[in-house]
Design an enzyme around this catalytic site. Structure first.
Site, PDB file in Angstrom:
ATOM      1  N   HIS A 104      45.642  36.964  31.187  1.00  0.00           N
ATOM      2  CA  HIS A 104      45.732  36.442  32.500  1.00  0.00           C
ATOM      3  C   HIS A 104      46.382  35.376  32.216  1.00  0.00           C
ATOM      4  O   HIS A 104      46.084  34.493  31.359  1.00  0.00           O
ATOM      5  CB  HIS A 104      44.448  36.007  33.133  1.00  0.00           C
ATOM      6  CG  HIS A 104      44.317  35.526  34.625  1.00  0.00           C
ATOM      7  ND1 HIS A 104      44.849  36.426  35.588  1.00  0.00           N
ATOM      8  CD2 HIS A 104      44.501  34.410  35.172  1.00  0.00           C
ATOM      9  CE1 HIS A 104      45.122  35.831  36.592  1.00  0.00           C
ATOM     10  NE2 HIS A 104      44.703  34.733  36.392  1.00  0.00           N
ATOM     11  N   GLU A 434      26.617  48.646  58.831  1.00  0.00           N
ATOM     12  CA  GLU A 434      25.582  49.799  59.057  1.00  0.00           C
ATOM     13  C   GLU A 434      26.296  50.940  58.262  1.00  0.00           C
ATOM     14  O   GLU A 434      25.660  51.963  57.972  1.00  0.00           O
ATOM     15  CB  GLU A 434      25.521  50.183  60.637  1.00  0.00           C
ATOM     16  CG  GLU A 434      24.644  49.435  61.146  1.00  0.00           C
ATOM     17  CD  GLU A 434      23.120  49.932  61.186  1.00  0.00           C
ATOM     18  OE1 GLU A 434      23.021  51.016  60.676  1.00  0.00           O
ATOM     19  OE2 GLU A 434      22.318  49.079  61.697  1.00  0.00           O
ATOM     20  N   ARG A 619      20.706  44.322  53.030  1.00  0.00           N
ATOM     21  CA  ARG A 619      22.276  44.423  53.047  1.00  0.00           C
ATOM     22  C   ARG A 619      22.858  43.196  52.942  1.00  0.00           C
ATOM     23  O   ARG A 619      23.052  42.259  53.718  1.00  0.00           O
ATOM     24  CB  ARG A 619      22.299  44.938  54.589  1.00  0.00           C
ATOM     25  CG  ARG A 619      23.633  45.311  55.146  1.00  0.00           C
ATOM     26  CD  ARG A 619      23.406  45.533  56.755  1.00  0.00           C
ATOM     27  NE  ARG A 619      22.757  46.785  57.034  1.00  0.00           N
ATOM     28  CZ  ARG A 619      22.440  47.130  58.285  1.00  0.00           C
ATOM     29  NH1 ARG A 619      22.406  46.154  59.169  1.00  0.00           N
ATOM     30  NH2 ARG A 619      21.605  48.312  58.382  1.00  0.00           N
TER      31      ARG A 619
END
Length: 660
Positions: A104, A434, A619
């Protein structure tokens, strides 16, 4: 040791050459074809491969299962990536026995991402370097094997610095490749607290804002000078490029962009002035600054502009369907505050947007999207950006009214999507957290996480699947018909005007509004299945700022992207949310006007939501895309959001006059 190399550009040539010199057996080199639109000033990895009788490949998608199988068949001990422009999937990274390593062009963990070479110059850094690090699923985030720093002088531009970095890379590889082959490397984890990300740069990034300090503009010029596209401005309607410039002290009280002298060509900036040493007009050739001024017809006192004067920029027209909703009204407020947007809105109510009605940039029609189809099509054609925010998004309705959820959330929104395709309008579509369903990943990633839902007899998934199918339809239209789209996935946004207490009375609201109603009425707070389910709660102001940046779409880098918008640091169970809310309620100045707390009550999900419900235990979003594409991160703690949301709703309750 057998190696497979992914490489491109000069750094790719440096890497391949270093591996050959270090005695590695290179089984294959995977590279890119040169793009006709890109100025090819760099060496050819493919040519080096051919000269050394090494097989070379240029797949369209190296992460395709066929290519994964081919690479696996090569049985590499190690994989190297040298400026290869496609992220490698975890299936590829796990193939080599020793590991996969990437070179990098910065001193990681700073300047992760694309184009660090240009960014360090833009930002006026005095040092950069190269880093060889282990590859992980997160770009540029793996442990460091070796680094070498490179000093940046004021005389450096992108090309000279590029050459310095190539030289540094050769030195790093010469030192570390034998150690990798002998498996005696030490690795240092990156310090995440100082990590920074930069995005891909485009020619548009060369546009000069004369209101910036001259030193900033001089850095921009050297960051994007030849062979990059260059920093540019306009003299009247004619574009010109500045290839080399330097700062000149200036105390004159002149408007930024004013030509202070012709030969040398000196231009006033936000502070000091910029002397144009070399440049060229759009149809001209490379020339000295004074000659460029004559070629452009400049005179002392002329005013340069970031855009051609002949183009009049009108405000961007934004169509918001569901403008009175939680997201819609907060977004409208943010867009109107910016002043560069004209809003056209449709909804069946006005309670949240009445404060905008006097604003001449806000146009509203009261109506239903299932009825006002002609009005909607006309305004999709008229506007620049479309946000269809109409949906049934309360869990109890998924089992109570599944067909209505499908008709509104899927069928009506599909019509809108097709109108956007027909008129080639950009659409910013609200997906949902969801869609991840019962995904087992610790964090949900837009590009890699599986979308897992329950059986057909669990009707609560009709919302998730309707949204997921629309996501897939949008993606297909983008791929096949060039539709410009962005999908954003809100993770439990909270704040004032989230539903209302009347909706909560019939159970048709989100969690915090329902909990506030329980406190206001003195009823039990019902915790479904004990409230153990965890969510990551996001303040509406944080969410709207991210959505605003998607609308801005700088560099068009949000086109065709899926972006989670959530706050992974604000993870809490529903029970914890309720407890924090209760504590805020007990210390609120209006507390005495409401009934005593009735307590918590655990209830089964089937008794609360009805037959066909199924819950999700956690979640948590990955916000890597939001950080990379938007330069955004959430900042509002959950306790503050709870306090502000509670206060808003308590202020809406009718209290005795004395309390008022």
């Amino acid at each position: 040791m057998k190696a497979v190399i992914f490489a491109y550009h000069d750094m790719g040539c440096v890497g391949v050459t270093a591996l050959i010199n270090a005695g590695y057996t290179i089984e294959a080199i995977i590279t890119h074809p040169d793009a006709p639109s890109e100025k090819t000033f760099f060496g050819s990895v493919a040519r080096i491969a051919a000269e050394h009788n090494i097989p070379v490949f240029v797949p369209d998608d190296v992460n395709h299962p066929l290519w994964i199988a081919r690479i696996k068949a090569l049985a590499p001990d190690v994989i190297f990536s040298f400026y290869y422009r496609q992220l490698l999937c975890q299936d590829i990274l796990s193939l080599p026995t020793v590991g996969a390593f990437n070179l990098h062009g910065s001193l990681l963990p700073r300047y992760r991402g694309r184009s660090p070479l240009n960014w360090v110059l833009v930002n006026g850094e005095q040092e950069t370097g190269v880093t060889l690090h282990r590859m992980t699923a997160r770009a540029d985030a793996g442990a460091i094997l070796a680094q070498r720093s490179v000093a940046i002088t004021l005389q450096d531009d992108a090309l000279t610095l590029h050459r310095k970095l190539c030289e540094a890379a050769a030195g790093v590889l010469e030192k570390v490749l034998p150690a990798i082959r002998e498996q005696r490397c030490t690795e240092t984890p990156q310090d995440e607290s100082i990590a920074s990300y930069v995005g891909h740069r485009t020619p548009e990034d060369g546009r000069i804002d004369w209101g910036q300090p001259a030193a900033t503009l001089a850095n921009l010029v050297r960051a994007v000078t030849d062979p990059w596209p260059g920093a540019f401005s306009y003299a009247g309607g004619e574009k010109f490029i500045i290839w080399k410039a330097q700062v000149r002290p200036n105390s004159a009280d002149a408007q930024p962009g004013t030509v202070l002298s012709i030969d040398p060509l000196v231009i006033a900036c936000g502070s000091d002035a910029l002397e144009v040493q070399t440049g060229q007009s759009q149809q001209g050739v490379y020339m000295q600054g004074g000659q460029l001024a004559h070629a452009l017809g400049l005179v002392k006192g002329a005013l340069l502009n970031p855009r051609p004067l002949v183009s009049h920029k009108r405000r961007t027209r934004v169509l918001i369907l569901g403008v009175n909703g939680f997201i819609g009204n907060h977004l409208t407020e943010r867009l109107l505050r910016d002043g560069n947007y004209e809003i056209y809105g449709l909804d069946i109510g006005t309670d949240a947007i009445s404060r905008f009605m006097v604003n001449p940039l806000f146009h509203f029609v009261e109506g239903d999207i299932s009825i006002h189809s002609e009005w909607i099509e006309y305004h999709i054609k008229k506007c620049d950006i479309v946000l269809p925010l109409v949906a049934i998004a309360t869990p109890i309705e998924y089992t109570r009214n599944p067909l209505r959820v499908f008709e509104l959330d899927f069928e009506e929104n599909l019509k809108i999507i097709r109108h956007c395709v027909k008129y080639q309008k950009r659409i910013i579509f609200p997906s949902t957290s969801e869609v991840y369903g019962m995904c087992t990943d610790p964090v949900f990633d837009e590009d890699d996480s599986s979308l897992i839902v329950g059986p057909i007899n669990k009707q609560r998934w009709i919302y998730s699947v309707s949204k997921q199918l629309l996501d897939r339809v949008l993606w297909a239209y983008g791929e096949k018909e060039g539709l410009r789209f962005t999908l954003f996935r809100p993770f439990n946004w909270m704040g004032p005007r989230l539903d209302n207490l009347n909706a909560a009375r019939i159970g048709s609201s989100r969690a915090i509004t329902q909990l506030i109603l329980n406190l206001v009425e003195g009823s039990h707070i019902k915790l479904v299945d004990g409230g153990a389910q965890k969510r990551c709660f996001t303040d509406i102001s944080d969410g709207i700022e991210a959505l605003f940046r998607i609308i801005e779409n700088k560099d068009n880098n949000c086109d065709g992207q899926i972006i989670n918008i959530g706050n992974p640091d604000n993870e809490a169970s529903i029970r914890q949310l309720a407890e924090l809310l209760l504590a805020s309620f007990e210390r609120h100045p209006l507390r005495q006007h409401f009934p005593p707390f009735a307590g918590f009550r655990d209830v089964e999900s089937s008794s609360y939501y009805g037959k066909g419900y199924q819950d999700v235990e956690h979640r948590k979003p990955s916000i890597r895309n939001a950080k990379r594409l938007l330069g955004w991160a959430p900042s509002v703690p959950m306790a503050q959001t709870i306090d502000e949301t509670l206060d808003f709703f308590l202020q809406t309750v009718d209290l005795p006059d004395a309390a008022q």
